[in-house]
Enzyme design. Structure first.
Site, PDB file in Angstrom:
ATOM      1  N   LYS A  29       0.838  -1.200   0.000  1.00  0.00           N
ATOM      2  CA  LYS A  29       0.000   0.000   0.000  1.00  0.00           C
ATOM      3  C   LYS A  29       0.876   1.255   0.000  1.00  0.00           C
ATOM      4  O   LYS A  29       0.607   2.218  -0.709  1.00  0.00           O
ATOM      5  CB  LYS A  29      -0.946  -0.015   1.221  1.00  0.00           C
ATOM      6  CG  LYS A  29      -2.044  -1.062   1.077  1.00  0.00           C
ATOM      7  CD  LYS A  29      -2.871  -1.281   2.336  1.00  0.00           C
ATOM      8  CE  LYS A  29      -3.788  -2.480   2.141  1.00  0.00           C
ATOM      9  NZ  LYS A  29      -4.651  -2.792   3.271  1.00  0.00           N
ATOM     10  N   GLN A  54      -4.760  -1.586   9.442  1.00  0.00           N
ATOM     11  CA  GLN A  54      -4.638  -2.908   8.820  1.00  0.00           C
ATOM     12  C   GLN A  54      -5.234  -3.979   9.744  1.00  0.00           C
ATOM     13  O   GLN A  54      -4.946  -4.025  10.936  1.00  0.00           O
ATOM     14  CB  GLN A  54      -3.151  -3.205   8.524  1.00  0.00           C
ATOM     15  CG  GLN A  54      -2.897  -4.485   7.751  1.00  0.00           C
ATOM     16  CD  GLN A  54      -3.463  -4.457   6.330  1.00  0.00           C
ATOM     17  OE1 GLN A  54      -3.626  -3.413   5.722  1.00  0.00           O
ATOM     18  NE2 GLN A  54      -3.778  -5.625   5.811  1.00  0.00           N
ATOM     19  N   ASP A  68     -11.064   2.564   3.668  1.00  0.00           N
ATOM     20  CA  ASP A  68     -11.349   1.127   3.529  1.00  0.00           C
ATOM     21  C   ASP A  68     -12.847   0.870   3.309  1.00  0.00           C
ATOM     22  O   ASP A  68     -13.230  -0.221   2.906  1.00  0.00           O
ATOM     23  CB  ASP A  68     -10.941   0.383   4.809  1.00  0.00           C
ATOM     24  CG  ASP A  68      -9.614  -0.351   4.665  1.00  0.00           C
ATOM     25  OD1 ASP A  68      -9.314  -0.817   3.556  1.00  0.00           O
ATOM     26  OD2 ASP A  68      -8.899  -0.464   5.678  1.00  0.00           O
TER      27      ASP A  68
HETATM   28  N1  GUN Z   1      -6.669  -6.988   5.846  1.00  0.00           N
HETATM   29  C1  GUN Z   1      -6.886  -7.728   4.722  1.00  0.00           C
HETATM   30  N2  GUN Z   1      -7.441  -6.961   3.758  1.00  0.00           N
HETATM   31  C2  GUN Z   1      -7.579  -5.724   4.289  1.00  0.00           C
HETATM   32  C3  GUN Z   1      -8.082  -4.494   3.769  1.00  0.00           C
HETATM   33  O1  GUN Z   1      -8.547  -4.368   2.633  1.00  0.00           O
HETATM   34  N3  GUN Z   1      -8.023  -3.435   4.621  1.00  0.00           N
HETATM   35  C4  GUN Z   1      -7.550  -3.538   5.883  1.00  0.00           C
HETATM   36  N4  GUN Z   1      -7.558  -2.451   6.643  1.00  0.00           N
HETATM   37  N5  GUN Z   1      -7.077  -4.664   6.389  1.00  0.00           N
HETATM   38  C5  GUN Z   1      -7.096  -5.744   5.585  1.00  0.00           C
END
Ligand code: GUN
Length: 279
Positions: free
Chosen positions: A49, A93, A116
């Site tokens: 990311k 996350q 998100d």
């Molecule tokens: N963990 C696995 N996929 C995601 C996601 O798209 N966003 C977040 N914040 N955590 C994750």
């Protein structure tokens, strides 16, 4: 033979469009990324990311908190970032360590910074067609379909899996595209009979190679959200690709299908953040 839907290529197009928009509109966007503990998969995702932000021209702030961080400490950080006018997006996350309450953390993020799309307000806005952030994986699937020329209007769409992150928002997005939507789950009776009705079959069940050709109508479009490592340490999805591909009209591979779209749509949400904040 099924046409392969190339998520790598389409995600690159979207990232390129984001990059061009940031440059053209001289956008000054900052994403705060919080990771608690050092789960190896999360470290890889968070790293990807941050790399995507760099590529596009989005600033990223990185908060790497120790495993033993308390719920209150994390909530305080989220509240501080909510107040920070220089921060447009906040991403915590998941999964969080077991002693933490994920729902409370998600609900503490300002919905205007919820890139998100996990906050109940974002989910509610999606379900009634109001502006807000949309969960990245289902939003990415809509882009895969649109950019591959798959019509959704009036089609039978069957979604296997009812998670808050994929299945449920996927159903809302497919309704918005005027598909007829069925959501299946572990209590569905005669799953094969239901999935065989699908013109568009979206699979997010978390079981490697579960969907074989007996579940699929000839000519269906098949979208595989799963990602697993098989016996040979190779990546595979929830769909048995080699078995299903010959009868599908189009299908996403794993890797290189849905996976790369999640980050592309996160970047898109960050670029859209100012617009959503002003809506
Ligand atoms: N963990 C696995 N996929 C995601 C996601 O798209 N966003 C977040 N914040 N955590 C994750």
């Amino acid at each position: 033979m099924g046409k392969k839907i190339d998520g790598k290529e389409i995600s690159m197009q979207i990232k390129q469009e984001c990059k061009e928009r940031v440059a053209r509109e001289n956008l000054d966007v900052t994403l705060a990324v919080i990771q608690v503990g050092n789960d190896p998969a999360s470290t890889v995702y968070v790293g990807n990311k941050k790399k995507a932000c760099e590529y596009i021209g989005i600033h990223s702030l990185s908060y790497e908190l120790p495993e033993q961080t308390t719920q209150q400490e994390l909530l305080e950080l989220v509240r501080k970032l909510n107040r920070d006018e220089k921060v447009q997006g906040i991403l915590v996350q998941l999964p969080l360590p077991g002693h933490m309450d994920e729902d409370e953390v998600i609900q503490t993020i300002d919905p205007k910074k919820d890139v998100d799309g996990f906050h109940p307000q974002s989910v509610g806005a999606l379900s009634i067609g109001q502006p807000g952030f949309v969960s990245c994986t289902p939003a990415g699937i809509i882009q895969l379909l649109k950019r591959s020329g798959v019509a959704m209007d009036g089609k039978e769409c069957v979604i296997v899996g009812r998670s808050n992150i994929v299945g449920k928002p996927m159903a809302m997005l497919m309704l918005r595209e005027n598909a007829t939507v069925t959501v299946c789950h572990s209590h569905t009776k005669d799953l094969k009979e239901v999935t065989k009705r699908a013109d568009i079959l979206i699979v997010a069940i978390g079981k490697p190679k579960f969907i074989t050709r007996e579940y699929v109508k000839e000519g269906a479009v098949v979208i595989d959200v799963g990602i697993h490592r098989n016996e040979d340490n190779k990546l595979c999805g929830d769909v048995d690709y080699n078995d299903v591909e010959p009868i599908a009209s189009a299908i996403t591979p794993v890797p290189g299908g849905v996976g790369p779209m999640t980050i592309a749509m996160l970047m898109n949400n960050c670029v859209e953040a100012k617009g959503i904040q002003e809506a």
